[in-house]
Design a protein around this motif. Structure first.
Motif, short mmCIF file in Angstrom:
data_model
loop_
_atom_site.label_atom_id
_atom_site.label_comp_id
_atom_site.label_asym_id
_atom_site.label_seq_id
_atom_site.Cartn_x
_atom_site.Cartn_y
_atom_site.Cartn_z
N GLU A 41 8.20 64.29 25.81
CA GLU A 41 7.24 64.85 26.77
C GLU A 41 6.75 66.22 26.29
OE1 GLU A 41 5.59 63.33 29.24
OE2 GLU A 41 6.64 61.63 28.34
N VAL A 42 7.64 66.99 25.69
CA VAL A 42 7.22 68.27 25.11
C VAL A 42 6.27 68.00 23.95
CG1 VAL A 42 8.00 70.34 23.88
CG2 VAL A 42 9.28 69.51 25.87
N LEU A 43 6.60 67.04 23.10
CA LEU A 43 5.73 66.69 21.99
C LEU A 43 4.37 66.22 22.51
CD1 LEU A 43 5.22 66.32 18.99
CD2 LEU A 43 6.25 64.02 19.18
N ARG A 44 4.35 65.41 23.56
CA ARG A 44 3.09 64.96 24.16
C ARG A 44 2.24 66.16 24.59
NH1 ARG A 44 2.14 60.21 26.48
NH2 ARG A 44 4.37 59.82 26.78
N GLY A 45 2.87 67.15 25.19
CA GLY A 45 2.15 68.35 25.61
C GLY A 45 1.56 69.11 24.43
N ILE A 46 2.33 69.24 23.36
CA ILE A 46 1.86 69.93 22.16
C ILE A 46 0.68 69.18 21.56
CG2 ILE A 46 2.46 70.54 19.77
CD1 ILE A 46 5.38 70.99 20.86
N LEU A 47 0.80 67.87 21.43
CA LEU A 47 -0.27 67.06 20.85
C LEU A 47 -1.53 67.10 21.71
CD1 LEU A 47 1.75 63.98 19.58
CD2 LEU A 47 0.87 65.90 18.23
N ALA B 230 0.17 78.56 18.05
CA ALA B 230 -0.37 78.46 19.41
C ALA B 230 0.58 77.70 20.35
CB ALA B 230 -1.73 77.76 19.39
N HIS B 231 1.63 77.13 19.79
CA HIS B 231 2.54 76.28 20.58
C HIS B 231 3.98 76.79 20.54
CE1 HIS B 231 -0.82 73.49 20.69
NE2 HIS B 231 -0.94 73.67 19.39
N THR B 232 4.15 78.06 20.31
CA THR B 232 5.48 78.65 20.13
C THR B 232 6.43 78.34 21.29
OG1 THR B 232 4.51 80.42 18.82
CG2 THR B 232 6.73 80.78 19.64
N ALA B 233 5.99 78.53 22.51
CA ALA B 233 6.86 78.31 23.68
C ALA B 233 7.28 76.84 23.77
CB ALA B 233 6.17 78.75 24.96
N ALA B 234 6.34 75.93 23.60
CA ALA B 234 6.66 74.51 23.67
C ALA B 234 7.55 74.09 22.51
CB ALA B 234 5.38 73.67 23.69
N LEU B 235 7.29 74.60 21.33
CA LEU B 235 8.10 74.26 20.17
C LEU B 235 9.56 74.69 20.36
CD1 LEU B 235 5.58 75.08 17.32
CD2 LEU B 235 6.49 72.81 17.90
N ALA B 236 9.78 75.78 21.10
CA ALA B 236 11.14 76.24 21.37
C ALA B 236 11.91 75.23 22.23
CB ALA B 236 11.10 77.59 22.07
N GLU B 237 11.19 74.39 22.97
CA GLU B 237 11.80 73.39 23.83
C GLU B 237 11.83 72.00 23.21
OE1 GLU B 237 13.12 74.30 26.76
OE2 GLU B 237 12.50 76.35 26.25
N LEU B 238 11.23 71.83 22.04
CA LEU B 238 11.04 70.50 21.44
C LEU B 238 12.32 69.83 20.97
CD1 LEU B 238 9.05 68.31 20.50
CD2 LEU B 238 8.84 69.58 18.35
N GLY B 239 13.16 70.55 20.29
CA GLY B 239 14.32 69.96 19.61
C GLY B 239 14.18 70.21 18.13
N PRO B 240 15.03 69.58 17.31
CA PRO B 240 15.06 69.89 15.87
C PRO B 240 13.72 69.64 15.16
CG PRO B 240 16.84 68.37 16.48
CD PRO B 240 15.97 68.54 17.68
N HIS B 241 13.21 70.68 14.52
CA HIS B 241 11.95 70.59 13.79
C HIS B 241 11.80 71.83 12.92
CE1 HIS B 241 10.86 73.41 16.95
NE2 HIS B 241 9.90 73.82 16.13
N THR B 242 10.80 71.79 12.05
CA THR B 242 10.35 72.98 11.32
C THR B 242 8.83 72.98 11.40
OG1 THR B 242 10.36 71.81 9.21
CG2 THR B 242 12.34 73.06 9.76
#
Length: 140
Positions: A113-119, A84-96
């Motif tokens: 800030e991207v992580l804050r939005g996802i959470l 459900a967070h594909t677009a935001a995850l693309a902007e997050l930085g290194p993760h899996t």
């Protein structure tokens, strides 16, 4: 899963490597701000608030509304649905990711800030009770 009543501060003080402990402090502050709740230990998971879920299959239980676990390999952040967070995850930085988990090895390398939005979005989805996969009732 149930809160175990242990000391979050004592648990975080023992987390290794040091990067994970530092990231745990950051995640606690962020999740506290988003939820307005204090952290509790659920075994080795640090959770905020609680809810009861029931799937149509009859499986049910309790879980935190928002949570993470500082694991040796990476911090595991529990989401409603990573897809459900594909677009935001693309902007997050290194993760899996996996189905409902976000794995981050170093929070200093991601956009907080991207992580804050996802959470925030994950917390809102969980607390809204609008979930097609399960009935969720906020309990704490």
């Amino acid at each position: 899963m149930q809160p175990t009543g242990g000391s979050v501060a004592a648990f975080v003080a023992q987390v290794t490597p040091a990067t994970r402990g530092r990231d745990a402090d950051t995640l606690i502050a962020l999740m506290r701000e988003i939820t307005g709740r204090e952290p509790e230990l659920w075994g080795t998971v640090i959770g905020f608030g609680s809810c009861h879920y029931r799937y149509p299959t009859g499986n049910e239980g309790d879980m935190p509304l928002l949570a993470f676990a500082p694991r040796k390999a990476a911090s595991t952040i529990y989401l409603d649905d990573a897809g459900a967070h594909t677009a935001a995850l693309a902007e997050l930085g290194p993760h899996t990711t996996s189905v409902a988990c976000l794995y981050v090895k170093d929070l200093t390398l991601v956009d907080l800030e991207v992580l804050r939005g996802i959470l925030t979005a994950s917390y809102t989805a969980t607390t809204s009770g609008d979930n097609e996969d399960a009935t969720i009732t906020v309990t704490g």
